[in-house]
Design a protein around this motif. Structure first.
Motif, mmCIF file in Angstrom:
data_model
loop_
_atom_site.group_PDB
_atom_site.id
_atom_site.type_symbol
_atom_site.label_atom_id
_atom_site.label_comp_id
_atom_site.label_asym_id
_atom_site.label_seq_id
_atom_site.Cartn_x
_atom_site.Cartn_y
_atom_site.Cartn_z
ATOM 1 N N LYS A 43 0.436 -15.864 31.137
ATOM 2 C CA LYS A 43 0.764 -15.146 29.905
ATOM 3 C C LYS A 43 2.276 -14.913 29.810
ATOM 4 O O LYS A 43 2.888 -15.177 28.771
ATOM 5 N N SER A 44 2.878 -14.417 30.873
ATOM 6 C CA SER A 44 4.317 -14.102 30.825
ATOM 7 C C SER A 44 5.146 -15.359 30.571
ATOM 8 O O SER A 44 6.086 -15.356 29.769
ATOM 9 N N ILE A 45 4.789 -16.449 31.255
ATOM 10 C CA ILE A 45 5.575 -17.683 31.098
ATOM 11 C C ILE A 45 5.349 -18.265 29.701
ATOM 12 O O ILE A 45 6.298 -18.749 29.055
ATOM 13 N N HIS A 47 4.724 -16.733 26.820
ATOM 14 C CA HIS A 47 5.555 -16.021 25.823
ATOM 15 C C HIS A 47 6.997 -16.548 25.866
ATOM 16 O O HIS A 47 7.611 -16.815 24.842
ATOM 17 N N ARG A 48 7.517 -16.639 27.083
ATOM 18 C CA ARG A 48 8.939 -17.006 27.224
ATOM 19 C C ARG A 48 9.207 -18.433 26.773
ATOM 20 O O ARG A 48 10.220 -18.695 26.117
ATOM 21 N N TYR A 49 8.322 -19.366 27.144
ATOM 22 C CA TYR A 49 8.570 -20.756 26.740
ATOM 23 C C TYR A 49 8.561 -20.860 25.206
ATOM 24 O O TYR A 49 9.405 -21.544 24.624
ATOM 25 N N GLY A 116 2.982 -5.957 24.354
ATOM 26 C CA GLY A 116 4.286 -5.355 24.618
ATOM 27 C C GLY A 116 5.346 -6.411 24.871
ATOM 28 O O GLY A 116 6.505 -6.255 24.476
ATOM 29 N N THR A 117 4.961 -7.498 25.534
ATOM 30 C CA THR A 117 5.944 -8.543 25.831
ATOM 31 C C THR A 117 6.447 -9.161 24.531
ATOM 32 O O THR A 117 7.652 -9.382 24.354
ATOM 33 N N THR A 118 5.525 -9.446 23.604
ATOM 34 C CA THR A 118 5.943 -10.020 22.314
ATOM 35 C C THR A 118 6.951 -9.093 21.646
ATOM 36 O O THR A 118 8.028 -9.518 21.214
ATOM 37 N N LEU A 119 6.593 -7.807 21.555
ATOM 38 C CA LEU A 119 7.440 -6.890 20.790
ATOM 39 C C LEU A 119 8.804 -6.705 21.452
ATOM 40 O O LEU A 119 9.853 -6.804 20.804
ATOM 41 N N ARG A 120 8.797 -6.481 22.760
ATOM 42 C CA ARG A 120 10.084 -6.150 23.404
ATOM 43 C C ARG A 120 10.998 -7.375 23.482
ATOM 44 O O ARG A 120 12.201 -7.268 23.259
ATOM 45 N N LEU A 121 10.437 -8.535 23.781
ATOM 46 C CA LEU A 121 11.301 -9.724 23.888
ATOM 47 C C LEU A 121 11.818 -10.154 22.510
ATOM 48 O O LEU A 121 12.996 -10.494 22.348
ATOM 49 N N VAL A 186 13.938 2.190 34.739
ATOM 50 C CA VAL A 186 12.664 1.739 35.310
ATOM 51 C C VAL A 186 12.734 0.229 35.548
ATOM 52 O O VAL A 186 13.342 -0.491 34.752
ATOM 53 N N PRO A 187 12.123 -0.234 36.643
ATOM 54 C CA PRO A 187 12.076 -1.681 36.833
ATOM 55 C C PRO A 187 11.169 -2.268 35.755
ATOM 56 O O PRO A 187 10.008 -1.872 35.649
ATOM 57 N N SER A 188 11.676 -3.146 34.907
ATOM 58 C CA SER A 188 10.865 -3.713 33.827
ATOM 59 C C SER A 188 11.373 -5.099 33.462
ATOM 60 O O SER A 188 12.506 -5.249 32.991
ATOM 61 N N ALA A 189 10.511 -6.080 33.656
ATOM 62 C CA ALA A 189 10.875 -7.453 33.273
ATOM 63 C C ALA A 189 11.012 -7.558 31.763
ATOM 64 O O ALA A 189 11.796 -8.366 31.253
ATOM 65 N N GLN A 190 10.248 -6.740 31.033
ATOM 66 C CA GLN A 190 10.339 -6.802 29.569
ATOM 67 C C GLN A 190 11.691 -6.302 29.088
ATOM 68 O O GLN A 190 12.303 -6.888 28.190
ATOM 69 N N VAL A 191 12.171 -5.215 29.690
ATOM 70 C CA VAL A 191 13.488 -4.681 29.296
ATOM 71 C C VAL A 191 14.581 -5.686 29.666
ATOM 72 O O VAL A 191 15.446 -6.024 28.855
ATOM 73 N N THR A 214 12.010 -7.608 39.466
ATOM 74 C CA THR A 214 10.814 -7.804 38.629
ATOM 75 C C THR A 214 10.658 -9.305 38.386
ATOM 76 O O THR A 214 11.561 -10.087 38.726
ATOM 77 N N ARG A 215 9.550 -9.692 37.760
ATOM 78 C CA ARG A 215 9.293 -11.128 37.553
ATOM 79 C C ARG A 215 10.505 -11.793 36.878
ATOM 80 O O ARG A 215 11.105 -11.194 35.970
ATOM 81 N N ASN A 216 10.817 -13.015 37.313
ATOM 82 C CA ASN A 216 12.060 -13.656 36.859
ATOM 83 C C ASN A 216 11.808 -14.835 35.910
ATOM 84 O O ASN A 216 12.616 -15.763 35.850
ATOM 85 N N VAL A 334 3.306 -5.599 41.955
ATOM 86 C CA VAL A 334 1.848 -5.728 41.755
ATOM 87 C C VAL A 334 1.382 -4.889 40.558
ATOM 88 O O VAL A 334 0.213 -4.541 40.462
ATOM 89 N N ILE A 335 2.325 -4.604 39.634
ATOM 90 C CA ILE A 335 2.021 -3.644 38.571
ATOM 91 C C ILE A 335 0.772 -4.056 37.779
ATOM 92 O O ILE A 335 -0.063 -3.214 37.446
ATOM 93 N N ASP A 336 0.601 -5.356 37.501
ATOM 94 C CA ASP A 336 -0.551 -5.780 36.698
ATOM 95 C C ASP A 336 -1.815 -5.949 37.535
ATOM 96 O O ASP A 336 -2.908 -6.092 36.985
ATOM 97 N N GLU A 337 -1.656 -5.957 38.878
ATOM 98 C CA GLU A 337 -2.812 -6.190 39.742
ATOM 99 C C GLU A 337 -3.402 -4.888 40.280
ATOM 100 O O GLU A 337 -4.409 -4.912 40.998
ATOM 101 N N VAL A 361 1.862 4.015 30.823
ATOM 102 C CA VAL A 361 2.367 3.530 29.525
ATOM 103 C C VAL A 361 2.114 2.030 29.367
ATOM 104 O O VAL A 361 2.874 1.326 28.713
ATOM 105 N N LYS A 362 1.040 1.557 29.972
ATOM 106 C CA LYS A 362 0.629 0.163 29.760
ATOM 107 C C LYS A 362 -0.311 0.123 28.550
ATOM 108 O O LYS A 362 -0.297 1.014 27.715
ATOM 109 N N GLU A 363 -1.145 -0.918 28.449
ATOM 110 C CA GLU A 363 -2.020 -1.072 27.290
ATOM 111 C C GLU A 363 -2.890 0.171 27.077
ATOM 112 O O GLU A 363 -3.348 0.461 25.971
#
Ligand code: S3P
Length: 448
Positions: A43-45, A47-49, A116-121, A186-191, A214-216, A334-337, A361-363
């Motif tokens: 999912k994360s990859i 969105h970015r691609y 959240g990824t869609t909106l923030r990115l 806060v550590p946040s890949a979205q930010v 965070t995820r790169n 491991v935030i999503d796990e 403050v997740k889904e």
């Protein structure tokens, strides 16, 4: 396969039943899980691609794009912003990039739905476009904090208004941006990604100093499309103004989706599950280390690296159930796990999580709602302000757990329910479509 269907055949016994109540599923207890599967694209990859391809010059092709509703919201948003997107008969996407700064104003508000990824990115990208955009989402997304992106994007030169000062809808008046140095609290890949995507359009070098790694995926995707990105320790920087070239890319399977099968395999004695073609980026694989620490036999094999993203297979077999402690340092990895790990703890281990207030403050409020759902299935779980404690001494009785529209809670409750004494009902089961359409069919085929 990219549709999330298992390769192995189920045994003909149905482990799930759709019940008459709308959007509920019955999960039967299982003895073990076994099989070899592919999971949907990451999912994360994905969105970015799609987002970065939209800013490149010319058509990019993306195979294995995630089939869930979140990544669909990103494509819909890009269509509204004047980016033509087509899909071929094999499901590969072609995103016709509009070039740096080349998006057009949408005719109305852009709905990021639950994502959240869609909106923030997207906010980072739109901050650099000289028109006004409105970004909104569903009830869950409209409760999520946005100050964390509003602050840096405003410092770069965009004008952003939010409901309550912090929540979507966001009204973004884009502008020519200046580079900044930003150290999020806060550590946040979205930010980080939002600021990097704005920085891609800014004058000069934008730097993000992360409080924890965070995820790169954004850094790797931007570099793959030709952006000038640099990473040293926890400092990520990008030089604005470099034009991006179109690419052919293939999205690996989503390890956060595979994590549910890995956890089920770790939980049920005699289990043996292999996931093929899954993303093994080291910023995402902490879940595998944690499962090994909990006593499971975990094998991972990297088969190749594409656009900087390692991929390969994982095999997980059940072992002991050792108690686990996860603290603030490990949480971002491991935030999503964490919901899946909570399910694991109900099989006999124990889990103590602290320093994880971001889960609220997740889904959904993933501390309160996780505790409520697992307790309804019979778990001994104590909720804390920044985490929770589960004692796995008590076998689950089974019951009715409400996923409150949160995909990862629906999947975690389903895995926990495999270890219960009697069948359980998961309410809000269709929320799995956010990241993993077909999840319950795969569950049915793996459960023995
Ligand atoms: C994501 C980053 C994480 C994660 C989310 C996806 C991403 O959120 O929880 O599911 O794709 O960048 P934060 O970066 O806000 O922690």
């Amino acid at each position: 396969m990219r549709d999330g269907r298992p390769q192995s055949q189920g045994r003909g016994q149905c482990y799930i039943t759709r019940v008459t109540r709308p959007d509920a599923i019955v999960v039967q207890p299982a003895g073990r899980v076994a099989g070899c599967i592919r999971v949907p694209g990451d999912k994360s990859i994905s969105h970015r691609y799609a987002l970065v391809a939209a800013l490149a010059d010319g058509p990019s092709s993306i195979e294995g794009y995630a089939p869930g509703a979140d990544c669909h919201a990103t494509l819909q948003a890009l269509l509204h912003l004047g980016v033509p997107i087509s899909r071929d008969e094999r499901g590969a996407l072609t995103v016709h990039g509009r070039g740096l700064g080349g998006l057009s104003a949408a005719a109305g508000p852009i709905d990021a739905c639950n994502s959240g990824t869609t909106l923030r990115l997207l906010a980072g990208m739109l901050a650099a476009h000289p028109f006004t955009s409105v970004l909104t989402g569903d009830d869950s997304l409209r409760r999520r904090p946005m100050r964390r992106i509003i602050t840096p994007l405003s410092r770069m030169g965009a004008r952003i208004r939010a409901s309550d000062g912090d929540r979507p809808p966001l009204t973004i008046a884009g502008a020519g941006l200046s580079a900044i140095e930003h150290a999020p609290d806060v550590p946040s890949a979205q930010v980080k990604s939002s600021v990097l995507l704005a920085g891609l359009h800014a004058d000069g070098r934008t730097r993000v100093i992360e409080p924890a790694p965070t995820r790169n995926h954004s850094e790797l995707a931007l570099a793959a499309f030709g952006a000038s990105v640099d990473c040293h320790d926890r400092v990520v920087s990008i030089v604005g103004g470099t034009r991006l070239h179109a690419r052919r890319l293939d999205v690996p399977g989503d390890l956060s989706s595979a994590a549910f099968w890995a956890v089920a395999a770790a939980a049920l004695p005699g289990s043996d599950v292999t996931c093929l073609e899954v993303g093994l980026n080291p910023t995402r694989t902490a879940i595998l280390d944690v499962l090994a620490r909990a006593g499971a036999a975990v094998e991972r094999t990297i088969e190749r690296v594409e656009a900087g993203e390692p991929r390969g297979s994982i095999r997980v077999r059940a072992g002991d159930h050792r108690p686990l402690t996860i603290g603030a340092v490990e949480v971002p990895a491991v935030i999503d796990e964490l919901p899946a790990l909570a399910a694991l703890a109900t099989f006999g281990g124990a889990l103590n999580v602290s320093g994880a207030s971001e889960l609220r403050v997740k889904e959904s409020d993933r501390i309160a709602c996780l505790a409520q759902g697992l307790r309804a299935l019979g778990a001994d779980i104590e909720e804390r302000p920044d985490g929770f404690h589960i004692s796995g001494r008590r076998r689950l009785s089974g019951g009715t757990a409400d996923a409150v529209g949160d995909h990862r809670l629906a999947m975690a409750f389903a895995i926990a329910a495999l270890g219960a004494d009697r069948p359980s009902v998961i309410l809000g089961a269709s929320s799995v479509d956010i990241s993993y359409p077909g999840f319950f069919e795969v569950l049915s085929s793996l459960a023995r």
